[in-house]
Design an enzyme around this catalytic site. Structure first.
Site, PDB file in Angstrom:
ATOM      1  N   LYS A  26       0.830  -1.200   0.000  1.00 28.29           N
ATOM      2  CA  LYS A  26       0.000   0.000   0.000  1.00 28.29           C
ATOM      3  C   LYS A  26       0.870   1.259   0.000  1.00 28.29           C
ATOM      4  CE  LYS A  26      -3.795  -0.727   2.316  1.00 28.29           C
ATOM      5  NZ  LYS A  26      -4.416  -1.060   3.619  1.00 28.29           N
ATOM      6  N   ARG A  96      -3.377   3.082   8.412  1.00 27.36           N
ATOM      7  CA  ARG A  96      -3.617   1.901   7.584  1.00 27.36           C
ATOM      8  C   ARG A  96      -2.421   0.966   7.627  1.00 27.36           C
ATOM      9  NH1 ARG A  96      -4.691   4.584   1.817  1.00 27.36           N
ATOM     10  NH2 ARG A  96      -5.903   2.691   1.478  1.00 27.36           N
ATOM     11  N   GLY A 105      -6.046 -10.558   8.667  1.00 24.05           N
ATOM     12  CA  GLY A 105      -5.501 -10.786  10.007  1.00 24.05           C
ATOM     13  C   GLY A 105      -4.766  -9.562  10.499  1.00 24.05           C
ATOM     14  N   MET A 107      -4.319  -5.468  11.203  1.00 22.94           N
ATOM     15  CA  MET A 107      -5.251  -4.513  11.776  1.00 22.94           C
ATOM     16  C   MET A 107      -6.062  -3.785  10.714  1.00 22.94           C
ATOM     17  SD  MET A 107      -4.662  -1.119  13.983  1.00 22.94           S
ATOM     18  CE  MET A 107      -4.939  -0.118  12.537  1.00 22.94           C
ATOM     19  N   ARG A 346      -2.835  -1.137  -6.820  1.00 20.84           N
ATOM     20  CA  ARG A 346      -1.972  -2.322  -6.837  1.00 20.84           C
ATOM     21  C   ARG A 346      -2.326  -3.138  -8.065  1.00 20.84           C
ATOM     22  NH1 ARG A 346      -5.097  -5.132  -1.764  1.00 20.84           N
ATOM     23  NH2 ARG A 346      -7.133  -4.900  -2.707  1.00 20.84           N
ATOM     24  N   HIS A 468      -9.212 -41.660 -13.966  1.00 13.95           N
ATOM     25  CA  HIS A 468      -9.634 -41.953 -15.329  1.00 13.95           C
ATOM     26  C   HIS A 468     -10.610 -40.893 -15.837  1.00 13.95           C
ATOM     27  CE1 HIS A 468     -12.153 -44.011 -18.379  1.00 13.95           C
ATOM     28  NE2 HIS A 468     -10.968 -44.413 -18.805  1.00 13.95           N
ATOM     29  N   ARG A 589      -3.501 -44.620 -28.017  1.00 12.06           N
ATOM     30  CA  ARG A 589      -3.734 -45.823 -27.213  1.00 12.06           C
ATOM     31  C   ARG A 589      -4.592 -46.789 -28.005  1.00 12.06           C
ATOM     32  NH1 ARG A 589      -5.015 -41.448 -24.037  1.00 12.06           N
ATOM     33  NH2 ARG A 589      -3.733 -41.081 -22.177  1.00 12.06           N
ATOM     34  N   ARG A 645       1.066 -46.756 -29.448  1.00  8.75           N
ATOM     35  CA  ARG A 645       1.494 -47.668 -28.388  1.00  8.75           C
ATOM     36  C   ARG A 645       0.841 -49.021 -28.613  1.00  8.75           C
ATOM     37  NH1 ARG A 645      -0.086 -46.274 -22.322  1.00  8.75           N
ATOM     38  NH2 ARG A 645      -2.147 -46.819 -23.094  1.00  8.75           N
ATOM     39  N   GLU A 780       8.579 -45.968 -18.258  1.00 10.59           N
ATOM     40  CA  GLU A 780       7.539 -45.793 -17.249  1.00 10.59           C
ATOM     41  C   GLU A 780       7.767 -46.652 -16.011  1.00 10.59           C
ATOM     42  OE1 GLU A 780       3.708 -46.997 -18.846  1.00 10.59           O
ATOM     43  OE2 GLU A 780       4.664 -48.333 -20.271  1.00 10.59           O
ATOM     44  N   SER A 799       9.789 -42.323 -24.586  1.00  3.14           N
ATOM     45  CA  SER A 799       8.680 -41.456 -24.212  1.00  3.14           C
ATOM     46  C   SER A 799       8.317 -41.748 -22.768  1.00  3.14           C
ATOM     47  CB  SER A 799       7.484 -41.721 -25.131  1.00  3.14           C
ATOM     48  OG  SER A 799       6.390 -40.962 -24.687  1.00  3.14           O
ATOM     49  N   THR A 802       4.735 -40.798 -17.503  1.00  2.00           N
ATOM     50  CA  THR A 802       4.951 -40.351 -16.119  1.00  2.00           C
ATOM     51  C   THR A 802       3.824 -40.754 -15.172  1.00  2.00           C
ATOM     52  OG1 THR A 802       4.222 -38.210 -16.940  1.00  2.00           O
ATOM     53  CG2 THR A 802       6.561 -38.463 -16.456  1.00  2.00           C
ATOM     54  N   ASN A 803       2.691 -41.191 -15.706  1.00  2.00           N
ATOM     55  CA  ASN A 803       1.656 -41.661 -14.781  1.00  2.00           C
ATOM     56  C   ASN A 803       2.132 -42.936 -14.086  1.00  2.00           C
ATOM     57  OD1 ASN A 803       0.230 -39.558 -15.847  1.00  2.00           O
ATOM     58  ND2 ASN A 803      -1.141 -40.830 -17.073  1.00  2.00           N
ATOM     59  N   CYS A 866       4.616 -38.537 -22.525  1.00  2.00           N
ATOM     60  CA  CYS A 866       3.222 -38.677 -22.955  1.00  2.00           C
ATOM     61  C   CYS A 866       2.282 -38.883 -21.779  1.00  2.00           C
ATOM     62  CB  CYS A 866       3.076 -39.810 -23.960  1.00  2.00           C
ATOM     63  SG  CYS A 866       3.474 -41.425 -23.300  1.00  2.00           S
ATOM     64  N   TYR A 886       9.949 -33.129 -26.892  1.00  2.00           N
ATOM     65  CA  TYR A 886       8.547 -32.751 -26.982  1.00  2.00           C
ATOM     66  C   TYR A 886       7.780 -33.150 -25.737  1.00  2.00           C
ATOM     67  CZ  TYR A 886       7.465 -37.676 -28.060  1.00  2.00           C
ATOM     68  OH  TYR A 886       7.328 -39.032 -28.006  1.00  2.00           O
TER      69      TYR A 886
HETATM   70  P1  ADP Z   1      -7.796  -2.390   3.201  1.00  2.00           P
HETATM   71  O1  ADP Z   1      -6.405  -2.857   3.200  1.00  2.00           O
HETATM   72  O2  ADP Z   1      -8.720  -3.245   3.987  1.00  2.00           O
HETATM   73  O3  ADP Z   1      -8.297  -2.076   1.831  1.00  2.00           O
HETATM   74  P2  ADP Z   1      -7.439   0.434   3.521  1.00  2.00           P
HETATM   75  O4  ADP Z   1      -6.310   0.928   4.316  1.00  2.00           O
HETATM   76  O5  ADP Z   1      -7.300   0.508   2.069  1.00  2.00           O
HETATM   77  O6  ADP Z   1      -7.793  -1.004   4.015  1.00  2.00           O
HETATM   78  O7  ADP Z   1      -8.701   1.245   3.979  1.00  2.00           O
HETATM   79  C1  ADP Z   1     -10.002   0.872   3.706  1.00  2.00           C
HETATM   80  C2  ADP Z   1     -10.803   2.043   3.199  1.00  2.00           C
HETATM   81  O8  ADP Z   1     -10.750   3.136   4.099  1.00  2.00           O
HETATM   82  C3  ADP Z   1     -10.308   2.627   1.921  1.00  2.00           C
HETATM   83  O9  ADP Z   1     -10.797   1.929   0.816  1.00  2.00           O
HETATM   84  C4  ADP Z   1     -10.867   4.034   1.950  1.00  2.00           C
HETATM   85  O10 ADP Z   1     -12.186   4.014   1.465  1.00  2.00           O
HETATM   86  C5  ADP Z   1     -10.851   4.340   3.398  1.00  2.00           C
HETATM   87  N1  ADP Z   1      -9.712   5.196   3.703  1.00  2.00           N
HETATM   88  C6  ADP Z   1      -8.467   4.845   4.053  1.00  2.00           C
HETATM   89  N2  ADP Z   1      -7.672   5.926   4.203  1.00  2.00           N
HETATM   90  C7  ADP Z   1      -8.448   6.986   3.916  1.00  2.00           C
HETATM   91  C8  ADP Z   1      -8.215   8.394   3.895  1.00  2.00           C
HETATM   92  N3  ADP Z   1      -7.005   8.921   4.164  1.00  2.00           N
HETATM   93  N4  ADP Z   1      -9.228   9.180   3.559  1.00  2.00           N
HETATM   94  C9  ADP Z   1     -10.452   8.669   3.281  1.00  2.00           C
HETATM   95  N5  ADP Z   1     -10.743   7.381   3.298  1.00  2.00           N
HETATM   96  C10 ADP Z   1      -9.744   6.522   3.604  1.00  2.00           C
HETATM   97 MG    MG Z   2      -7.772  -0.869   0.523  1.00  2.00          MG
END
Ligand code: ADP
Ligand code: MG
Ligand code: MG
Length: 914
Positions: A26, A96, A105, A107, A346, A468, A589, A645, A780, A799, A802-803, A866, A886
């Site tokens: 991010k 974030r 998992g 935050m 991303r 099969h 076959r 074969r 084989e 040939s 590999t099965n 094969c 091949y």
């Molecule tokens: P995740 O990894 O779950 O996508 P993000 O960090 O992208 O979490 O945050 C989730 C959402 O929170 C974002 O899609 C956006 O809508 C909102 N958000 C995050 N940062 C900001 C910000 N600086 N201003 C406004 N909205 C935000």
């Molecule tokens: Mg996001």
């Protein structure tokens, strides 16, 4: 001095996209967008090194961190003209998390950080909207409690404490929706929330913004080691020392009214690959409202009418992002009072089909090179071009109506619907009556082939991806799900129970070979465009998919070194394979031909014969049919090599099986056979008994049969060579290669090889034409690999089968592997299913040995594979790396192998620094 904090803002970032390890995905994306001049709310990233420092120093931060963070905050304040914690003109942040790869998992994001009883008034003044300010404040306090103070209940079913309070206040005030709450209600919520924090946690809600900030930052770093994150990392083998970064970013507000909003999108369609922006948005909304499903978001195209300027800007940014990243992006944005802000980008995940289509488009657009286009899609994904498809609307409806009843393993992509039948014969008969059927079996065997061919799709309860059923389905290009354990099939009653539902013969059922889901009722399907073109049903000029497919394939052919052949038993399969790019047949076959029409009768006659004379008589009946088959295949292949074969399976496979059939059915079949051959049922049963083997896979089969009953191979060789001579005479070139199965000793190759050559040479010399042919062997069995040098003296090609090689090397029967493979993979005893992907360290080493020994004896020895592995991308790469000539695979896997072979070649060049 270590730089722990990297600033971004005002078209100027200290980091870049290259620094994913340091900044997390991010953070790197935010930095890069900033540098591109794309509007990104300013902020800063605390690097993953802070996280690793924190954990290797007793959860202490580096000394310089505080100072660097304060400096970064100052820069943001300057750009924004607002101050963090200021009562009149407050700056707010989001906090974030973000590791190198996105990780559940970790935050959750905290929004609106920096609000307290003073700054909320400032925000009210600044926005001119006290209700908005208090709404943001109450959201923040709840989010802080849930996320930072860990008050969110562990179980989804438990109530969130803040939600409960919210509901209570709504009841009290008679508000139906959150939006009905008045400013004073929201005020009240804030104080109730704070009291709840105090009650549960024994601490006061931190009023001081800087304290809030460090609290949130600490929670992100803390979450790196929480159970969920640790478990996820273990599962996906993500090293614990990578650490997470923390992004602190200026808040922008999508909930400021009718010219504000928030959304998510892709620069292209991630499901189909079309070059059109794709996504959704909500006006007057914040954060995750779009994905939370509370309100139904609108398609991104509608933004054009809601906020035209922002829409145009988004289109421009989309272009910029793609041009810069040279790939499809997945992005998040917020519009504050008509102004667009980008919050994330991303590289987006995509359907394999979309991946291939996009790659071709991007090359045409000049975004990527041909080589890159070939490297981009997963080779397996190309199979999607050939699969029949379910209508997406129909699928969505089925899901809503709760008609998806079971899941298995996706063995043949595409969608198929039909009436359920439980045996192969019924499948054929129903089809003759004009019905579409789905063949449902516990498992399938060679005698089911025609029924499988008659069915729209195949569903089995047992067996894995190389069972099969799976193998035949891929060869035929059938939709197929295997190993669907939830099916409780009762053949006798012709019904099955699935997840408490009873399905009878004739009931409509659908299977989705992409997702391996079994669906009640019928769903509409269509054949893929590529196949329609191949069959002449669609004008290639009218199919974009076809154009893309053909382009990608032709590029792949430019780069690959491996040839791609096919496993095909009929002229029809051979033709399809050639159209899909096959350069030869690596495995024909002959026994599959034995099941056609009434041939099985003669095969049985041959098997039941008491002496050689009888056997020859039966073989003479089979001879013209085999010859005709081979002529058909030779013609279809037009001079490309055709590897035939000689008979491979143990003979009893052609007789009714006492174990697999119900007693009365077995008795009837025996009686029929006895009558047609004018012998007694007892004699038939005796013969079946005599042929019984305890372990047929390791029994009397392959060249062992050829050595015991030379007349069988004699007939087959005659059929092959006479067919070849006749086709050659008609002016079509022929290139037969005769392959001897189950060789473990050089002597076997020598005996059978001599026999084959003497028969073949005699026919050729009397035919008066010139015909070249090869005699080679399957490799084989482990022993064959070990004595490959000696076998190579007699063999003109190898040939790899590999099965069987995998079964015999690992000592695992592929039909029984399912019962323990799951455990084995979970415990990492085997890292992969060796029947799906070549087990490089075991089977692969034997293959290397065979290649080395074979070519030491006979330099330039032609070697191929094969086994079904020949159509699996990773295995193809391995075959490339050990210098095979091949790979041969089912017709519908040919495109996959072509692409995989090209990718293997390109990767090799890259490794060598070319
Ligand atoms: P995740 O990894 O779950 O996508 P993000 O960090 O992208 O979490 O945050 C989730 C959402 O929170 C974002 O899609 C956006 O809508 C909102 N958000 C995050 N940062 C900001 C910000 N600086 N201003 C406004 N909205 C935000
Ligand atoms: Mg996001
Ligand atoms: Mg989230």
């Amino acid at each position: 001095m270590t730089k722990w904090v990297l600033f971004f803002g005002n078209a100027n970032a200290e980091g870049s996209a290259e620094q994913k390890e340091l900044l997390g995905g991010k953070g790197a994306g935010l930095a890069e967008m900033t540098n591109l001049g794309i509007p990104v709310p300013p902020g800063f990233t605390m690097t993953t090194e802070v996280c690793t420092y924190y954990y290797s120093n007793n959860k202490r931060y580096p000394d310089e961190l505080k100072e660097q963070a304060e400096a970064a905050i100052a820069r943001v304040q300057e750009i924004m003209g607002r101050t963090f914690g200021d009562a009149d003109n407050p700056l707010l942040f989001s906090v974030r998390s973000g590791a190198k790869v996105s990780m559940p998992g970790m935050m959750d994001t905290v929004l609106n950080l920096g609000l307290n009883d003073r700054t909320v008034e400032g925000l009210a003044k600044m926005s001119g909207d006290p209700r908005f300010a208090w709404d943001s404040y109450r959201r923040f306090v709840a989010m802080y409690g849930d996320v930072v103070l860990d008050m969110k209940p562990g179980k989804k079913t438990d109530d969130d404490p803040f939600d409960s309070i919210l509901e209570a206040v709504k009841r009290e005030t008679g508000a139906r929706y959150d939006t009905d709450l008045k400013t004073e209600d929201l005020r009240k919520l804030v104080s109730l929330f704070k009291a709840e924090i105090k009650r549960q946690k024994g601490v006061d809600f931190p009023e001081e913004p800087i304290e809030q900030l460090w609290g949130a930052i600490g929670a992100v770093f803390g979450s790196w080691m929480n159970d969920r994150a640790v478990a996820y990392r273990e599962l996906y083998q993500i090293p614990g020392d990578w650490g997470t970064a923390v992004n602190v970013q200026t808040m922008v507000f999508g909930n400021l009214g009718d010219t504000s909003g928030t959304g998510v999108g892709f620069t292209r369609n991630p499901a189909l690959g079309d070059n059109a922006m794709y996504g959704e948005f909500l006006m007057n909304a914040q954060g995750e409202d779009v994905v939370a499903g509370i309100r139904t978001p609108r398609p991104i195209g509608e933004l054009k009418t809601s906020v035209p300027r922002a829409y145009d800007q988004l289109l421009e940014i989309r272009r910029k992002l793609e041009k810069h990243f040279r790939d499809m992006q997945d992005f998040e944005f917020t519009i504050e009072n008509g102004k667009l802000w980008m919050l994330q980008t991303r590289t987006g995940k995509r359907h394999p089909f979309a991946a291939a289509r996009m790659a071709v488009d991007m090359e045409a657009e000049g975004l990527i090179s041909k080589k890159e286009a070939v490297m981009r899609p997963e080779a397996d994904g190309i199979a999607a071009f050939l699969a029949p498809i379910f209508d997406s609307e129909a699928k969505a409806r089925a899901l809503r109506e709760d008609r998806i009843i079971a899941k298995g393993l996706p063995a043949g992509p595409g969608g198929a619907s039909g009436c359920v039948v439980f045996n192969a014969q019924d499948a054929e008969e129903w089809k003759k009556r004009g019905e579409k059927v789905l063949l449902v079996r516990k498992f399938t065997s060679p005698e089911d082939i025609r029924g499988m061919d008659a069915a729209q799709g195949i569903l089995t309860a047992q067996g894995g991806m190389t069972s099969h059923a799976a193998l035949v389905a891929r060869q035929m290009g059938k939709v197929c799900i295997v190993g669907c354990g939830a099916l409780n099939i009762d053949y006798a009653k012709a019904e099955m129970e699935v997840a408490g539902k009873l399905i009878r013969e004739g009931d409509l059922l659908s299977i989705d070979g992409f997702s391996a889901e079994v669906i009640l009722g019928k769903l509409e399907t269509r054949p893929s465009e590529v196949l329609q073109v191949l069959r002449g049903e669609l004008d290639p000029n009218n199919s974009k998919n076809w154009g893309q497919f053909i382009k990608l394939m032709s590029w792949a052919d430019e780069f690959r070194r491996l040839e791609v052949w096919t496993n095909a038993d009929t002229p029809g399969q051979a033709e399809t394979a050639v159209k899909l790019g096959a350069q030869g047949i690596g495995l024909c076959r002959t026994e599959h031909m034995f099941f056609e029409g009434d041939r099985i009768l003669h095969v049985r006659r041959m098997i039941l014969s008491e002496d050689e004379a009888q056997r020859r008589e039966a073989l003479m009946k089979l001879f013209p049919m085999q010859k005709k088959d081979f002529m058909g295949i030779f013609k279809a292949m037009e001079g490309r090599p055709v590897t035939v074969r000689l008979l491979d399976p143990p003979l009893h496979e052609f007789l009714p099986s006492q174990e697999a059939l119900k007693p009365e059915v077995f008795a009837q079949k025996v009686k029929d056979i006895a009558e047609s051959f004018n012998i007694t049922s007892e004699e038939v049963e005796e013969r079946i008994e005599a042929l019984h083997e305890n372990n047929p896979m390791l029994g009397h089969r392959g060249c062992r049969l050829g050595i015991s009953y030379p007349e069988i191979y004699e007939m087959q060789v005659r059929a092959i060579i006479e067919a070849a001579c006749e086709v050659a005479k008609s002016g079509i070139p022929v290139n037969p290669e005769i392959m001897i199965p189950v060789v473990s000793a050089a002597m076997e190759m020598e005996i059978v090889g001599k026999q084959v050559r003497s028969i073949a040479d005699a026919i050729i010399s009397s035919s008066g034409i010139e015909l070249k042919y090869l005699v080679g062997t399957m490799i084989e069995l482990p022993r064959a690999c070990i004595v490959a040098d000696r076998i190579a003296r007699e063999a003109e090609f190898f040939s790899f089968g590999t099965n069987d090689l995998t079964q015999t090397t690992c000592g695992i029967s592929r039909d029984d592997v399912k019962s323990f493979l799951g455990t084995y993979i979970a415990k990492n005893i085997y890292s992969i299913d060796p029947f799906q992907r070549i087990d490089r360290e075991g089977v692969g080493e034997l293959m290397k040995m065979a290649v080395a020994k074979g070519r030491a004896e006979k330099p330039g020895l032609k070697i191929g594979i094969c086994g079904e592995h020949g159509g699996e991308a990773n295995s193809v790469e391995f075959c490339h790396s050990i210098g095979l000539n091949y790979v041969s695979c089912s017709p519908f896997r040919v495109p996959v192998a072509r692409l995989a072979a090209a990718q293997a070649a390109l990767k090799e060049v890259e490794r060598r620094g070319g």
